[in-house]
Design an enzyme around this catalytic site. Structure first.
Site, PDB file in Angstrom:
ATOM      1  N   GLY A  66       0.828  -1.198   0.000  1.00 54.36           N
ATOM      2  CA  GLY A  66       0.000   0.000   0.000  1.00 54.36           C
ATOM      3  C   GLY A  66       0.857   1.241   0.000  1.00 54.36           C
ATOM      4  CD  GLN A 118       3.509   5.753   2.808  1.00 58.21           C
ATOM      5  OE1 GLN A 118       2.516   5.217   2.334  1.00 58.21           O
ATOM      6  NE2 GLN A 118       4.551   5.074   3.234  1.00 58.21           N
ATOM      7  CB  CYS A 155       5.907   1.878   6.918  1.00 56.28           C
ATOM      8  SG  CYS A 155       5.300   3.454   6.273  1.00 56.28           S
ATOM      9  CG  LEU A 156       6.718   1.187   0.633  1.00 59.29           C
ATOM     10  CD1 LEU A 156       6.038   1.562  -0.677  1.00 59.29           C
ATOM     11  CD2 LEU A 156       7.838   0.187   0.380  1.00 59.29           C
ATOM     12  CG  HIS A 206       0.310   0.746   7.437  1.00 57.47           C
ATOM     13  ND1 HIS A 206       1.384   0.238   8.126  1.00 57.47           N
ATOM     14  CD2 HIS A 206       0.816   1.712   6.628  1.00 57.47           C
ATOM     15  CE1 HIS A 206       2.484   0.885   7.756  1.00 57.47           C
ATOM     16  NE2 HIS A 206       2.165   1.777   6.838  1.00 57.47           N
ATOM     17  CD  GLU A 207      -0.770   2.226   3.080  1.00 60.58           C
ATOM     18  OE1 GLU A 207      -0.445   3.419   3.031  1.00 60.58           O
ATOM     19  OE2 GLU A 207       0.059   1.295   3.157  1.00 60.58           O
ATOM     20  CG  HIS A 257       0.614   6.585   5.926  1.00 57.45           C
ATOM     21  ND1 HIS A 257       1.792   7.081   6.459  1.00 57.45           N
ATOM     22  CD2 HIS A 257       0.864   5.294   5.589  1.00 57.45           C
ATOM     23  CE1 HIS A 257       2.709   6.127   6.452  1.00 57.45           C
ATOM     24  NE2 HIS A 257       2.180   5.016   5.933  1.00 57.45           N
TER      25      HIS A 257
END
Ligand code: ZN
Length: 206
Positions: free
Chosen positions: A46, A51, A93-94, A137-138, A141
């Site tokens: 995701g 991000q 997480c990226l 998670h997303e 953000h």
């Protein structure tokens, strides 16, 4: 189509609350396409708009396996309309390259959002599935919340941040999740229960 640069933990844009999308313009659709391309380029499950430095309420998710056809789900202005159960989950997480840590999540969520064309849809993800965890998670953000804020183990997470040369845990941002933690502990079998189950299964074999 473009691969965008991913913001790393410590950059301010990751801690901002994102704004609702008021019009699904060509510019927004290009951003979405770039989010999808950037997610695939980085082998992510995701990616959320903050991000890549854009504080708008959009994220993309694809939970298909590498051998399956890609199937990205686009979420614009998502709302979590139901959440229940509790699980723990090792997440990455990226924006935190290479790092995984143990966090608390709801087991199931139901979300309402708009798709790429602005059409409303509802999606339910259950049983602590990758989709259920990725949505939470997303979604976070978009409110400037990061997975480490949900850590079950402050010491371990702090050590990992240090190991990967990332900024320190912001302890004032840690989320109080006593009820989730209690539920996770209740459903996690104790060592004694695991040993008893093992013994019992062994006896059944003989
Ligand atoms: Zn993330």
């Amino acid at each position: 189509m473009a691969i965008l640069k991913i913001k790393k933990y410590g950059e301010n844009v990751l801690r901002q609350k994102s704004k609702e999308v008021t019009k699904i313009s060509k510019k927004i659709q290009v951003l979405i396409e770039n989010l999808v391309d950037t997610m695939y380029h980085n082998n992510g499950v995701g990616l959320a708009a903050p991000q890549v430095g854009e504080n708008v309420r959009i994220f993309v998710i694809d939970v298909t396996e590498p051998n399956e056809a890609p199937d990205p789900i686009i979420f614009i202005n998502p709302k979590i309309i139901k959440k229940e159960g509790a699980i723990n989950s090792y997440e990455g997480c990226l924006s935190f390259p290479q790092m995984y840590t143990n966090v608390r999540r709801y087991e199931s969520v139901k979300v309402k959002a708009l798709n790429f064309n602005g059409k409303p849809f509802v999606i339910e993800a259950r049983d602590g599935s990758l989709l259920a965890r990725a949505i939470q998670h997303e979604f976070d953000h978009l409110d400037g919340i990061l997975f480490v804020d949900h850590t079950r183990n402050v010491i371990e997470t702090s050590m990992l941040l240090d190991k990967y040369n990332l900024p320190k845990l912001e302890e004032e941002r840690l989320i109080q999740e006593d009820e989730l933690e209690q539920e996770i502990l209740e459903r996690t079998p104790s060592d004694k229960e695991i040993a008893e189950k093992h013994l019992k299964e062994g006896k059944n074999d003989n």
